[in-house]
Design an enzyme around this catalytic site. Structure first.
Site, short mmCIF file in Angstrom:
data_model
loop_
_atom_site.label_atom_id
_atom_site.label_comp_id
_atom_site.label_asym_id
_atom_site.label_seq_id
_atom_site.Cartn_x
_atom_site.Cartn_y
_atom_site.Cartn_z
N HIS A 129 0.61 -1.63 2.88
CA HIS A 129 1.91 -1.75 2.22
C HIS A 129 2.95 -1.34 3.26
CE1 HIS A 129 5.06 -1.86 -0.65
NE2 HIS A 129 5.09 -0.58 -0.98
N TYR A 161 -9.93 6.92 1.38
CA TYR A 161 -11.10 6.29 0.74
C TYR A 161 -10.86 6.20 -0.76
CZ TYR A 161 -16.08 5.01 0.35
OH TYR A 161 -17.26 4.35 0.14
N GLN A 172 1.76 9.38 3.66
CA GLN A 172 1.44 8.79 4.96
C GLN A 172 2.29 9.36 6.10
OE1 GLN A 172 1.35 4.50 5.04
NE2 GLN A 172 -0.04 4.35 3.30
#
Ligand SMILES: NC(=O)C1=CN([C@@H]2O[C@H](COP(=O)(O)OP(=O)(O)OC[C@H]3O[C@@H](n4cnc5c(N)ncnc54)[C@H](OP(=O)(O)O)[C@@H]3O)[C@@H](O)[C@H]2O)C=CC1
Ligand SMILES: CC(=O)[C@](C)(O)C(=O)O
Length: 337
Positions: A107, A25, A85
């Site tokens: 991305h 977020y 990630q």
């Protein structure tokens, strides 16, 4: 000629009855989630406890731990920093991903450099806004959209592009155009653009201009207005009308100076440096260096960031921006904390 999709090519019905879990977020996360909610998409947010969790709840969203959000999701959009990630995916996403679910990114870094290797039974889609998250939200709220790129790495369901275009519609990108690409092309061009032009190149141009003027004895306030503040006004002209539009609007004196001096300031040496930067992106050496930097606690990143925060242009700029009532820097501080 690039294939560009618009609202007529997208249909939100492909997201009807589906739950979208957005993990993150921050700059992109808060924007995409709020736009999706406004578009009627069922969104849940996956986060760890902290500033973003609190902010998302304050913005009226249901927030859950990442694993819980992923378990219920038909689409999982990973909007954490690129460097985290892979770890979060391995430990909190992959074990809970529903068969037939779709994995989305904004991305291509982790897919292209094989930091994340999804199972074959999921769709893998890229919807990459070509603009900062804050503007993805602001422009959507004004009724317009920030353009995006779409790529499909895996199409397990045969519906990956339909789903991607529906998502792009949900965040407003189809209002401006969604260009078809590949994970490789988006990753390499995005890294090149942010390093050589948008962030790295422009920052160095601005700082060198400012330092040249102040070292020659000109007032720092004048140097700030000339080399940083006015840049937005010039770039806005380019945004609206290209280089020709900007040159039409500036004085003939400025246009002549543009032609006579521009290539002397940014010339063959810069072009050679750009080619070297692109090569390091293409051969993966930049990606390896960035992944290693994060494994080593970001010592160089933090050292340079601290030095940059203390550059004289930041001090004089902060004082001058406080006199500009239309600039609100508080929002950015909240998101980035
Ligand atoms: N910034 C931009 O405008 C653009 C970004 N992108 C891409 O979008 C993606 C997101 O980038 P960006 O929005 O800039 O990221 P930000 O750094 O702005 O936000 C990261 C978000 O991820 C959360 N997060 C960080 N670590 C974890 C974790 N371990 N578990 C759960 N949540 C975590 C943060 O929450 P917390 O408060 O807990 O740290 C925060 O909400 C990246 O792939 C980026 O390349 C693409 C186009 C433009
Ligand atoms: C805003 C954007 O697209 C950048 C500069 O590539 C990024 O923030 O990653």
């Amino acid at each position: 000629m690039a294939k560009v999709y618009y609202a007529k090519d997208a249909d939100l019905k492909h997201l009807e009855g589906k739950t979208v879990a957005v993990v993150g977020y921050g700059s992109q996360g808060h924007a995409q989630v709020q736009n999706l909610r406004d578009s009627g998409v069922d969104v849940v947010i996956g986060l760890r406890k902290g500033n973003s969790w609190d902010r998302a709840e304050k913005d009226g969203f249901t927030v859950q731990p990442v694993a819980e959000a992923v378990k219920q999701a038909d689409v999982v959009q990973l909007l954490m920093p690129d460097e985290v990630q892979a770890n979060v995916y391995q430990n909190e996403v992959a074990p809970h991903l529903k068969a037939g679910a779709a994995l989305f990114f904004s991305h291509g870094f982790n897919i292209h450099f094989e930091q994340i290797v999804p199972p074959k039974d999921v769709d893998v889609v890229l919807i990459a806004p070509k603009g900062p998250g804050h503007l993805v939200r602001r422009v959507f709220a004004e009724g317009f959209g920030v353009p995006a790129l779409i790529a499909v790495q895996q199409d397990a369901t045969g519906k990956a592009k339909d789903l991607g275009l529906a998502y792009a519609e949900g965040i407003g990108a189809t209002r401006a155009g969604v260009i078809e690409t590949s994970f490789q092309e988006e990753t390499e061009t995005d890294l090149f653009g942010e390093q050589s032009v948008l962030c790295g190149g422009v920052s160095e141009l601005v700082k060198n201009g400012f330092e040249t003027l102040t070292e020659a004895g000109y007032q720092p306030e004048i140097a700030y207005f000339e080399c940083l503040h006015e840049l937005k006004l010039i770039v806005d002209l380019m945004y609206e009308g290209g280089l020709a539009g900007m040159r039409y609007s500036v004085s003939d004196t400025a246009e002549y100076g543009d032609y006579m001096s521009g290539h002397r300031v940014v010339g063959p040496a810069s072009r050679e440096a750009m080619k070297a930067v692109l090569k390091e992106i293409q051969d993966g050496s930049f990606a390896r260096k960035w992944i290693e930097e994060n494994k080593n606690g970001r010592r160089e990143f933090n050292r340079i960031a601290e030095a940059e925060k203390n550059h004289p242009i930041e001090e004089v700029g902060s004082k001058l921006r406080k006199t500009m009532a239309w600039i609100d820097e508080s929002e950015k501080e909240t998101i980035k904390q």
